[in-house]
Design a protein around this motif. Structure first.
Motif, PDB file in Angstrom:
ATOM      1  N   TYR A 220       0.803  -1.235   0.000  1.00 44.32           N
ATOM      2  CA  TYR A 220       0.000   0.000   0.000  1.00 44.32           C
ATOM      3  C   TYR A 220       0.830   1.277   0.000  1.00 44.32           C
ATOM      4  CZ  TYR A 220      -3.669  -3.328   0.487  1.00 44.32           C
ATOM      5  OH  TYR A 220      -4.493  -4.399   0.253  1.00 44.32           O
ATOM      6  N   ARG A 221       1.913   1.245  -0.793  1.00 43.07           N
ATOM      7  CA  ARG A 221       2.689   2.468  -1.031  1.00 43.07           C
ATOM      8  C   ARG A 221       2.653   2.766  -2.518  1.00 43.07           C
ATOM      9  NH1 ARG A 221       5.520   3.556   3.571  1.00 43.07           N
ATOM     10  NH2 ARG A 221       6.770   5.182   2.600  1.00 43.07           N
ATOM     11  N   ASP A 226      11.410   0.571  -8.187  1.00 48.00           N
ATOM     12  CA  ASP A 226      11.892  -0.237  -7.067  1.00 48.00           C
ATOM     13  C   ASP A 226      12.741   0.564  -6.084  1.00 48.00           C
ATOM     14  OD1 ASP A 226      10.547  -2.434  -7.972  1.00 48.00           O
ATOM     15  OD2 ASP A 226      12.245  -3.154  -9.187  1.00 48.00           O
ATOM     16  N   ASP A 227      13.382   1.641  -6.566  1.00 53.63           N
ATOM     17  CA  ASP A 227      14.235   2.433  -5.671  1.00 53.63           C
ATOM     18  C   ASP A 227      13.488   3.578  -5.010  1.00 53.63           C
ATOM     19  OD1 ASP A 227      16.303   0.802  -6.430  1.00 53.63           O
ATOM     20  OD2 ASP A 227      16.894   2.116  -8.101  1.00 53.63           O
ATOM     21  N   ASP A 228      12.243   3.753  -5.386  1.00 53.73           N
ATOM     22  CA  ASP A 228      11.458   4.860  -4.824  1.00 53.73           C
ATOM     23  C   ASP A 228      10.822   4.388  -3.512  1.00 53.73           C
ATOM     24  OD1 ASP A 228       9.718   6.931  -4.274  1.00 53.73           O
ATOM     25  OD2 ASP A 228       8.352   6.503  -5.942  1.00 53.73           O
ATOM     26  N   PHE A 336       1.888   4.916 -13.624  1.00 50.62           N
ATOM     27  CA  PHE A 336       2.424   3.611 -13.242  1.00 50.62           C
ATOM     28  C   PHE A 336       2.966   3.650 -11.826  1.00 50.62           C
ATOM     29  CE2 PHE A 336       6.153   1.013 -12.430  1.00 50.62           C
ATOM     30  CZ  PHE A 336       5.656  -0.250 -12.683  1.00 50.62           C
ATOM     31  N   ASN A 337       2.726   2.597 -11.078  1.00 55.51           N
ATOM     32  CA  ASN A 337       3.386   2.436  -9.777  1.00 55.51           C
ATOM     33  C   ASN A 337       3.549   0.943  -9.555  1.00 55.51           C
ATOM     34  OD1 ASN A 337       0.978   1.810  -7.538  1.00 55.51           O
ATOM     35  ND2 ASN A 337       0.274   2.951  -9.327  1.00 55.51           N
ATOM     36  N   THR A 338       4.600   0.568  -8.813  1.00 54.11           N
ATOM     37  CA  THR A 338       4.994  -0.843  -8.781  1.00 54.11           C
ATOM     38  C   THR A 338       3.935  -1.746  -8.155  1.00 54.11           C
ATOM     39  OG1 THR A 338       6.167  -0.473  -6.723  1.00 54.11           O
ATOM     40  CG2 THR A 338       7.483  -0.324  -8.740  1.00 54.11           C
TER      41      THR A 338
END
Ligand SMILES: Nc1nc2c(c(=O)[nH]1)N[C@H]1C(S)=C(S)[C@@H](COP(=O)(O)O)O[C@H]1N2
Ligand SMILES: [Mo]
Length: 355
Positions: A220-221, A226-228, A336-338
């Motif tokens: 839930y972030r 991947d580095d964020d 986009f978000n992982t």
């Protein structure tokens, strides 16, 4: 484990989809979603519970720990409010690239009438210590996620938890909670994405530092890569959906309808304030016109809308777009978000209009 949209879905995702059903979009016609049509999201297993021996423990950094039975909660002044819940992962399977998880299309939403005891007076009774920062809500359910065994837990900052519309709900649409919706008691935090609405509530713990649990630190972030480190998801972003018009073709679920006057209808909602505007496009997003808004059901419930369309023969693509009171407008495509969260990109409904 990630998957691209053009790879379809796999058996692990199907296992999630078969457990956790969405709300069929035609159920957008109801102000209050019948309980059996409300979407479901259960990370682990539905835990066993006995409503007679169940107790809610309120403790940690408090002066007077409380232990409440279901009867104690029901004896307190009750609040009933219509609240729209939406899973933060709604729309995940529509991203081009997504983690393997619950592969929602657009249907992870529902609006129930929730009844329960307001949380703030209980916190007053327990008297939070001056150093209290977060309240941690723990479910009875346990599982392993990211290799870590834990109970499902989410936290809220003290000020947020004290909002007067935050309730410990024991009834949904006037009936005791169903096992799958968190019986005997769940948390309801209007306006926030679904992960906050802790089901099968067992305890509330006051802590003197920000909560660092899995469902906050890892899941839930909103992370752009991947580095964020990302930021935690909180409030529901604006979205409008329509009931796909005409007749569905089985099994593709494509739509066909006869030319002429068609009343399109749907719902729109946002955790950022009431819905102020819904627009509709019937020409593949080339042009937009305002829909008529229905009555306000409640500050944190979806709002109905209708739009009259003169359909002419041919293939066309319908779309709808919400704007909330804070001025937030639904984007064409979400960022986009992982984790594949918060995909409030526009719903597009291709329709074949016949003579
Ligand atoms: N204890 C517990 N609470 C939980 C969950 C869970 O797996 N365990 N899932 C959360 C998520 S991700 C969502 S979207 C909502 C779904 O609520 P519903 O199934 O009643 O629609 O419950 C939330 N509360
Ligand atoms: Mo969710």
């Amino acid at each position: 484990m990630r998957r691209r949209r053009d790879e379809g879905i796999g058996l692990e995702e199907l296992a999630q989809a078969a457990r956790n059903h969405g709300m069929p979009l035609e159920a957008l016609r109801y102000d209050i979603t019948p309980a059996g049509l409300h979407y479901l999201l259960i990370h682990y297993d539905i835990p066993p519970f006995d409503p007679h021996s169940w107790r809610l423990e309120i403790g940690g950094h408090v002066e007077r720990p409380l232990s409440l039975s279901l009867e104690d909660l029901r004896a307190r002044p009750a609040v009933t409010e219509p609240v729209t819940l939406e899973c933060a992962g709604n729309g995940r399977a529509l991203y081009d690239d997504r983690p393997i998880s619950q592969p929602w299309l657009l249907e992870a939403v529902g609006t129930a009438s929730w009844t329960g005891a307001p949380l703030a007076p209980l916190l007053d009774e327990a008297v939070l210590d001056g150093d209290a920062v977060d309240l941690v809500f723990s479910g009875l359910d346990r599982g392993i996620e990211g290799g870590e065994e834990h109970a499902y837990e989410r936290a809220l900052a003290v000020a947020e938890a004290r909002r007067e519309d935050v309730i410990l709900a024991y009834a949904m649409n006037g009936q005791p909670l169903l096992p799958q919706h968190g019986a005997p008691v769940r948390l309801i935090v209007p306006g926030w994405y679904g992960m906050t609405q802790v089901k099968w509530l067992a305890s509330i713990r006051s802590i003197d530092e920000p909560f660092g649990g899995y469902q906050h630190e890892v899941a839930y972030r909103f992370q752009r890569g991947d580095d964020d480190p990302g930021v935690p998801l909180d409030r529901i972003r604006p979205r409008a959906l329509m009931i796909p018009p005409g007749l569905p073709i089985f099994p593709e679920r494509e739509r066909t309808l006869a030319a002429g006057r068609v009343v399109l209808e749907g719902r729109a909602w946002s955790g950022g304030g009431p819905i102020e505007r819904v627009e509709v496009s019937t020409d593949g997003r080339a042009s937009w016109a305002d829909a008529d808004l229905g009555p306000v059901l409640g500050e944190h419930a979806w709002r109905g809308w209708t739009f009259v369309w003169e359909a002419t023969p041919g293939v066309c693509e319908l779309a709808c777009r919400a704007t909330d009171a804070a001025g937030a407008v639904q984007p064409d495509e979400a960022e986009f978000n992982t984790g594949g969260y918060a995909n409030n990109g526009l719903q597009r409904v291709p329709v074949m209009v016949t003579d």
